[in-house]
Design an enzyme around this catalytic site. Sequence first.
Site, PDB file in Angstrom:
ATOM      1  N   HIS A   1      19.496  30.622  32.387  1.00 42.50           N
ATOM      2  CA  HIS A   1      20.288  31.517  33.226  1.00 42.50           C
ATOM      3  C   HIS A   1      19.859  31.372  34.687  1.00 42.50           C
ATOM      4  CE1 HIS A   1      21.431  34.345  29.674  1.00 42.50           C
ATOM      5  NE2 HIS A   1      21.932  33.135  29.558  1.00 42.50           N
TER       6      HIS A   1
ATOM      7  N   GLU B   1      18.630  33.437  36.907  1.00 42.06           N
ATOM      8  CA  GLU B   1      17.338  34.004  37.315  1.00 42.06           C
ATOM      9  C   GLU B   1      16.188  33.074  36.916  1.00 42.06           C
ATOM     10  OE1 GLU B   1      19.794  35.317  35.600  1.00 42.06           O
ATOM     11  OE2 GLU B   1      19.710  37.497  35.521  1.00 42.06           O
TER      12      GLU B   1
ATOM     13  N   LEU C   1      49.498  17.452  31.005  1.00 40.87           N
ATOM     14  CA  LEU C   1      48.695  18.690  30.969  1.00 40.87           C
ATOM     15  C   LEU C   1      47.198  18.421  30.954  1.00 40.87           C
ATOM     16  CD1 LEU C   1      50.813  20.775  28.391  1.00 40.87           C
ATOM     17  CD2 LEU C   1      51.035  20.708  30.874  1.00 40.87           C
TER      18      LEU C   1
ATOM     19  N   TRP D   1      59.219  17.191  43.130  1.00 38.51           N
ATOM     20  CA  TRP D   1      58.312  18.284  42.870  1.00 38.51           C
ATOM     21  C   TRP D   1      58.774  19.512  43.643  1.00 38.51           C
ATOM     22  CZ3 TRP D   1      54.878  17.361  39.147  1.00 38.51           C
ATOM     23  CH2 TRP D   1      54.489  16.051  38.906  1.00 38.51           C
TER      24      TRP D   1
ATOM     25  N   ALA E   1      55.648  27.405  39.786  1.00 36.14           N
ATOM     26  CA  ALA E   1      56.003  27.003  41.149  1.00 36.14           C
ATOM     27  C   ALA E   1      57.510  27.107  41.267  1.00 36.14           C
ATOM     28  CB  ALA E   1      55.553  25.568  41.398  1.00 36.14           C
TER      29      ALA E   1
ATOM     30  N   SER F   1      62.817  18.519  38.619  1.00 38.02           N
ATOM     31  CA  SER F   1      61.839  19.478  39.147  1.00 38.02           C
ATOM     32  C   SER F   1      60.688  18.793  39.879  1.00 38.02           C
ATOM     33  CB  SER F   1      61.289  20.327  37.999  1.00 38.02           C
ATOM     34  OG  SER F   1      60.620  19.498  37.078  1.00 38.02           O
TER      35      SER F   1
ATOM     36  N   ARG G   1      43.293  16.217  36.536  1.00 39.61           N
ATOM     37  CA  ARG G   1      43.112  14.954  37.266  1.00 39.61           C
ATOM     38  C   ARG G   1      42.143  15.103  38.439  1.00 39.61           C
ATOM     39  NH1 ARG G   1      48.328  15.147  35.201  1.00 39.61           N
ATOM     40  NH2 ARG G   1      49.334  16.105  36.991  1.00 39.61           N
TER      41      ARG G   1
ATOM     42  N   CYS H   1      19.863  39.700  31.748  1.00 38.43           N
ATOM     43  CA  CYS H   1      19.932  39.941  30.304  1.00 38.43           C
ATOM     44  C   CYS H   1      18.557  40.305  29.765  1.00 38.43           C
ATOM     45  CB  CYS H   1      20.501  38.718  29.595  1.00 38.43           C
ATOM     46  SG  CYS H   1      19.395  37.306  29.625  1.00 38.43           S
TER      47      CYS H   1
ATOM     48  N   SER I   1      58.171  35.946  26.898  1.00 34.99           N
ATOM     49  CA  SER I   1      57.640  36.514  25.643  1.00 34.99           C
ATOM     50  C   SER I   1      56.214  36.997  25.840  1.00 34.99           C
ATOM     51  CB  SER I   1      57.636  35.474  24.528  1.00 34.99           C
ATOM     52  OG  SER I   1      58.903  34.922  24.380  1.00 34.99           O
TER      53      SER I   1
END
Length: 391
Positions: free
Chosen positions: A57, A59, A211, A177, A161, A175, A214, A82, A322
Site C-alpha cells: 500500500h 503508506e 473496443l 468521426w 459523442a 459516424s 490504444r 488499513c 435500458s
Amino acid sequence: MQEDRNKKTPEDYMRQVLQLAKQGEGKVSPNPMVGCIVVKDGKVITTGYHERYGGFHAERNALLNCQENMEGAELYVNLEPCCHYGKTPPCTEIIIEKKIKKVYIGCLDSNPKVRGKGVKILQEHGIVVETGILEKECRIFNEVFFHYIEKNMPFLAMKYAMTLDGKIACESGDSKWVTGEEARAYVQSLRNYYKGIMVGIGTVLEDNPMLNCRLQGGRNPVRIICDSKLQIPFDSKILQTASEIKTIIAWNPQKASSLRSTERNLEDIKIKLKEQGAILLEVPLKEKDGMQQLNLNYLLQELVKQGIDSILLEGGGTLNASILKEHLVQRVYAFIAPKLVAGAKAKSPIEGSGILKMKHAIELQNVETMMFGKDLCITGRIGGSVCLPEL
Ligand code: AOF
Ligand code: ZN
C-alpha cells in the site's frame, strides 16, 4: 513575526497525495488509488503510492522508502490507513512502528474490514488523527472503489459523442468521426481506467468496433457485448481478437432460439463462439415496457463477481436507455462537437421511451466541463453516492 508565505496547508499536501495516487490508475483496481507523503520539519522526507494490485500500500511504500528517522513526522494519505491483513500487512502497524506523530486523512475507508477502525487504532497508540482533508475530492477521486465496495456493483459510466444537434451519426449511419483527435485520445485514457467496456449488438453490427485501448502502455478493458440472440458475426473484429482480449457475450437461450430454426444450429454457434475465445454468459430475461430484455441488473451482479468493478458504456442508444432506466448509471461523459448534421431519423445517444416532463429530467451533479480542441465534454454524476457513507 513574519508569516511563512510558502508554508503548505494540509489541503496543499493532500492535492500532492492525489497526484501521486493517480499514477496507480489502471493498475490497482479493484483496490483504490492511494498516495502518501511524509513531512518532517516542513520538508517532504518521503512519498509513495499504491502501484499495483496485490502490491504494498501507499503508506508502506513511502515508509519503507525512507532512510531518515521518521519519529515525530506527519503523514498525509487520501484514504484511511488499513488495519487488516489482506494481500499485505496493515498500514497502521508500520505507521505506529515508525513513530509518526500525526496522520492527516482524506476520507475514511468504506471497506468493512477497516471502516473507522484504522483511525481508532492509530489514536489508541497516541497518534493524532485529522480526517476529512479535501474529503469530497478524495471520495470522487476513488468513486469507482467506493461504489464497488459500498454497493457491490460495478461503477458504470455512460460515454457518448454527439453533434451540437444531438446526433451520434448521420441519417446514413456514418459516424466517423463526430469528435476530433484530442477528445478521442481522452476516451482511450478512459478505456485504460475502466475495467470493462460494454456495447449492444447494434453497435457491433453497425460499426464493427475493436473496443480496445490504444493508449501507449495502456491495458485493454474486458469487452462485454449485450447480444441476447447471439447475432455477433464470426468475422467481426471483436471475435477475431477474442482469444487475445477477454470478451464476454451476454445472451439468453430463449431469445437466441427464437431466431434459429433448430437447436443444433444454436449449439453449433455456441461452440464456434467459444472456439474463437468468447465467454458466453447466460442472462435471464426481464420484462420492460412490455418487452422481454436481458436482466441488466443480474448481468452487472455477475460481472462484479468476476472482478469487474467499473464499466464504460459506449452505447448505442437502445442499451443506453435500458441501463439508464434501470438506475445503473453513475457517471455520464457527454462529448459535444460543434457540428450540425440534422435529420429526424439520425440517431441520438439515448433512445427508448423518454421522460414526459422536463421537471422529471435526470439532473447531473458535480458537473465539470473540459475542452478537447473544439469539442466540449460535460461530465457529472447521476445519483448521490458522492456523499459520505454511514459508518
Ligand atoms: C491503505 N493504503 O494504499 C490501499 C488501501 O488486499 P490488500 O492488502 O491490498 O487490501 C486491500 C484493501 O485495503 C482495499 O479494499 C482497501 O480497503 C485498502 N486499500 N489501504 O491503507 C492503500 N490501497
Ligand atoms: Zn494499507
